[in-house]
Design an enzyme around this catalytic site. Structure first.
Site: not given
Ligand code: MG
Length: 327
Positions: A128, A153, A182, A204, A225
């Site tokens: 992250k 991400d 991402e 995403d 997702k």
């Protein structure tokens, strides 16, 4: 169709991403009785991502006008019901599908530990990003020898100019370790085309803006997702656009995590576009949660949990189920 719910609170060890500092997650498990039998799913709104809070989500479900979250919960509960009726577990040992290792905060996870992650059997780690760029650049430049593939991400937290500067500051020696980046910034075909000349890019949340577009996007990977997206539709999109696929859970309840993982296995089994390591190991975040404790994990692999469907049979039976029509 009869729907019951059982609200829960999950304590998250860390905030879910750079944009959200909310460390408590409020959701509900759903029990759905229908023609397919009895099935279970999770309903876990993320208001900081624009979802309604739990009460309005439940109300919409009760009134037969579910949000996209409610719609997916019903779809997943139906998958669960059918698997339970057939006496099979939705999660299988084969095809063996790895998950990525999740690094919530590179500040508390030195790059020297990446080698241990590799030894645990992981091939990919998701990091992250976007909290402290200067530190993250240093971190990446020190991480080159682990053999792990990195998924960075940013949750669209940067501007295109910031990401361009970031990309420039990262040593070319890191390039071979980048699985993909991402949502570096808001999707724009020009800037993304430029960025992906060096590193593969994954769509995403930026996919939402593209859903209606017929043109192949400037991206290499599509994140799916199941908790909030139509899996079949996006699988079809990925095929049309020739994108690789990563299926992830949402840092929701373990019931949601296992559902997502089962979808990942099914997509891989179905063939079509390459399905990479999943991102469903978000489900052990709350050590106080009984479901988290019941999840069986071996290194990067999630194993079937005792029972049928997504498992957890005993725990699910023990929940205090409230009829949704009285909510
Ligand atoms: Mg993301």
């Amino acid at each position: 169709m009869k729907i019951f719910f059982s609200p829960y609170q999950l304590k998250l060890a860390q905030s879910p991403n750079a944009r959200s500092e909310n460390a408590m997650r409020l959701g509900a498990l759903l029990k759905v009785e229908s023609g397919s039998g009895t099935g279970y799913a999770d309903l876990c709104p993320f208001p900081e991502l624009g979802d309604a809070y739990l009460r309005p989500e439940l109300k919409a479900l009760k009134e037969g006008r579910p949000s996209v979250l409610g719609r997916q919960s019903l779809w997943l509960a139906d998958r669960d019901a059918r698997a339970r009726a057939e006496g099979r577990n939705l999660v299988r040992r084969e095809p063996a599908l790895r998950n990525n290792f999740l690094i919530e905060d590179p500040k508390s996870f030195g790059p020297q530990h990446l080698e241990n992650v590799r030894e645990m059997g992981f091939h990919t780690a998701k990091v992250k990003m976007g909290r402290d760029l200067a530190h993250e650049i240093e971190w990446l430049n020190a991480s080159v020898l682990s053999g792990l593939r990195l998924r960075l991400d940013f949750n669209s937290s940067l501007t295109a100019a910031q990401f361009a500067a970031f990309q420039k500051a990262v040593s070319p020696a890191v390039d071979a370790s980048i699985d993909y980046v991402e949502d570096p910034c808001a999707y724009a075909p020009e800037s993304w085309a430029e960025f992906r000349r060096r590193w593969p890019l994954a769509l995403d949340r930026e996919m939402d803006a593209l859903a209606a577009s017929a043109e192949k996007p400037q991206a290499d990977v599509l994140i799916i997702k199941p908790a909030r997206q139509d899996v079949d539709l996006l699988g079809e999109r990925a095929r049309e656009w020739n994108l690789k696929v990563t299926v992830t859970s949402m840092m929701d309840h373990p019931v949601g995590g296992l559902h997502a993982f089962a979808c990942a296995q099914e997509l891989r089994e179905r063939g079509g576009n390459p399905v990479g390591d999943a991102g469903c190991l978000t489900l052990r975040l709350d050590p106080a949660n009984d479901f988290s404790k019941a999840v069986r994990v071996e290194g990067p692999f999630i194993l079937p949990t005792a029972g049928r469907g997504i498992g957890f049979d005993e725990l699910l039976e023990r929940q205090n189920w409230l009829p949704l029509d009285k909510a």
